[in-house]
Enzyme design. Structure first.
Site, PDB file in Angstrom:
ATOM      1  CG  ASP A 197      -9.671  -3.546  -1.784  1.00 56.09           C
ATOM      2  OD1 ASP A 197      -8.969  -2.602  -2.192  1.00 56.09           O
ATOM      3  OD2 ASP A 197     -10.883  -3.645  -2.037  1.00 56.09           O
ATOM      4  CE  LYS A 208     -10.017   2.297  12.448  1.00 53.87           C
ATOM      5  NZ  LYS A 208      -9.439   3.074  11.363  1.00 53.87           N
ATOM      6  CE  LYS A 255      -6.376   0.556   2.943  1.00 51.53           C
ATOM      7  NZ  LYS A 255      -6.469  -0.231   1.697  1.00 51.53           N
ATOM      8  CE1 TYR A 263     -16.703   7.681   2.900  1.00 51.14           C
ATOM      9  CE2 TYR A 263     -14.994   6.012   2.625  1.00 51.14           C
ATOM     10  CZ  TYR A 263     -15.908   6.899   2.089  1.00 51.14           C
ATOM     11  OH  TYR A 263     -16.033   7.000   0.712  1.00 51.14           O
ATOM     12  CG  ASP A 264     -11.422   5.964  11.116  1.00 53.96           C
ATOM     13  OD1 ASP A 264     -12.072   4.963  10.735  1.00 53.96           O
ATOM     14  OD2 ASP A 264     -10.208   5.919  11.384  1.00 53.96           O
ATOM     15  CB  THR A 316      -0.923   0.042   1.241  1.00 47.46           C
ATOM     16  OG1 THR A 316      -1.860   1.105   1.112  1.00 47.46           O
ATOM     17  CG2 THR A 316      -0.140   0.243   2.527  1.00 47.46           C
ATOM     18  CG  HIS A 366     -12.486  -2.659   8.931  1.00 44.40           C
ATOM     19  ND1 HIS A 366     -12.364  -1.675   9.888  1.00 44.40           N
ATOM     20  CD2 HIS A 366     -12.005  -2.101   7.784  1.00 44.40           C
ATOM     21  CE1 HIS A 366     -11.850  -0.586   9.348  1.00 44.40           C
ATOM     22  NE2 HIS A 366     -11.625  -0.820   8.061  1.00 44.40           N
ATOM     23  CD  GLU A 404      -6.814   0.607 -14.293  1.00 45.72           C
ATOM     24  OE1 GLU A 404      -8.048   0.723 -14.389  1.00 45.72           O
ATOM     25  OE2 GLU A 404      -6.040   0.410 -15.255  1.00 45.72           O
ATOM     26  CB  ALA A 406       0.955   7.061   5.444  1.00 47.08           C
TER      27      ALA A 406
HETATM   28  P1  IMP Z   1      -8.657   0.802  -0.801  1.00 44.94           P
HETATM   29  O1  IMP Z   1      -8.590  -0.402   0.098  1.00 44.94           O
HETATM   30  O2  IMP Z   1      -7.316   1.271  -1.228  1.00 44.94           O
HETATM   31  O3  IMP Z   1      -9.636   0.593  -1.933  1.00 44.94           O
HETATM   32  O4  IMP Z   1      -9.207   2.031   0.043  1.00 44.94           O
HETATM   33  C1  IMP Z   1     -10.090   1.806   1.073  1.00 44.94           C
HETATM   34  C2  IMP Z   1     -10.794   3.099   1.456  1.00 44.94           C
HETATM   35  O5  IMP Z   1     -11.800   2.747   2.396  1.00 44.94           O
HETATM   36  C3  IMP Z   1      -9.877   4.063   2.184  1.00 44.94           C
HETATM   37  O6  IMP Z   1      -9.327   5.031   1.356  1.00 44.94           O
HETATM   38  C4  IMP Z   1     -10.827   4.706   3.176  1.00 44.94           C
HETATM   39  O7  IMP Z   1     -11.542   5.720   2.551  1.00 44.94           O
HETATM   40  C5  IMP Z   1     -11.803   3.595   3.492  1.00 44.94           C
HETATM   41  N1  IMP Z   1     -11.359   2.865   4.687  1.00 44.94           N
HETATM   42  C6  IMP Z   1     -10.816   1.613   4.757  1.00 44.94           C
HETATM   43  N2  IMP Z   1     -10.510   1.310   6.018  1.00 44.94           N
HETATM   44  C7  IMP Z   1     -10.844   2.372   6.754  1.00 44.94           C
HETATM   45  C8  IMP Z   1     -10.740   2.662   8.142  1.00 44.94           C
HETATM   46  O8  IMP Z   1     -10.226   1.872   8.959  1.00 44.94           O
HETATM   47  N3  IMP Z   1     -11.209   3.860   8.527  1.00 44.94           N
HETATM   48  C9  IMP Z   1     -11.757   4.756   7.662  1.00 44.94           C
HETATM   49  N4  IMP Z   1     -11.858   4.556   6.364  1.00 44.94           N
HETATM   50  C10 IMP Z   1     -11.397   3.361   5.908  1.00 44.94           C
END
Ligand code: IMP
Length: 204
Positions: A74, A180, A18, A159-160, A13, A185, A45, A16
């Protein structure tokens, strides 16, 4: 005292937030490098229709360039009144490159203008673990909750500030990181990964 050697992994990824969470949750036993130090690795992509497909795509792409353990995440938010949206499109809900403030504003807007008063939803996370170009296993985690009408809290990311986990009165952004992780998740998916790695005792 016996030296316990760290295991190493590449976390596929450039987000930062995550990476910080994965480091906090896995703890000191793991050295987690992410793609910010690997500009040579291509951007993937996210063409899959599911979190699992996208996690696998990201893990496989990075694994082609890295000999050890590769992990990809993801994740996203599913809102019942929006038929599961934003889902796999969570990062680009308001459009490619729109950013998270616009994504949160769109979510608030859709729920306040919608017909339904149902604000239930969940975060989902799928992790794909790969090695030498093969996905070894996937691990998933979810947390049920509801979408707050307005943003609260300064912590976290994405979206926290809008997500209230079931059984709590606070948004993820109001909770301490450890609180948290205990119910999130990503915390749940990483707990399943840790249990698997402990049982397998992989070579570094
Ligand atoms: P992706 O996994 O790169 O497609 O991005 C996942 C997107 O979901 C992130 O950019 C966040 O907007 C949202 N997301 C995933 N996990 C969290 C979390 O733990 N807190 C808040 N938003 C999350």
């Amino acid at each position: 005292m016996k030296e316990v050697s760290k295991q190493r992994m590449l976390f596929a990824t450039r987000n930062a937030h995550k990476t910080r969470e994965v480091r906090e949750i896995l703890g000191a036993g793991w050295e987690v490098e992410d793609l910010t130090a690997r500009p040579d690795l291509p951007e993937v992509e996210e063409t899959g229709d599911t979190f699992e497909e996208n996690a696998k795509l990201k893990a496989l792409a990075a694994s082609a360039h890295y000999a050890g353990w590769v992990l990809a995440d993801d994740s996203g938010l599913e809102v019942d009144a929006l038929g599961g949206a934003p889902g796999v499109r969570s990062a680009r809900f308001a459009g490619e490159g729109a950013g998270m403030a616009a994504n949160r504003a769109l979510l608030r807007d859709k729920l306040s203008k919608g017909q339904s008063s149902d604000r239930r939803g969940r975060f989902r996370c799928v992790l794909a673990l790969a090695r030498q170009g093969v996905v070894i296993r996937t691990f998933s985690g979810a947390v049920e909750g509801s979408i707050a009408p307005s943003e609260r809290g300064e912590g976290g990311f994405g979206y926290d500030a809008l997500f209230v986990p079931e059984g709590s009165g606070q948004t993820f952004a109001e909770l301490a990181p450890a609180e948290k992780h205990a119910c999130s998740h990503r915390g749940r998916a990483l707990a399943a990964l840790s249990a698997y790695l402990t049982a397998e005792e992989p070579a570094a």
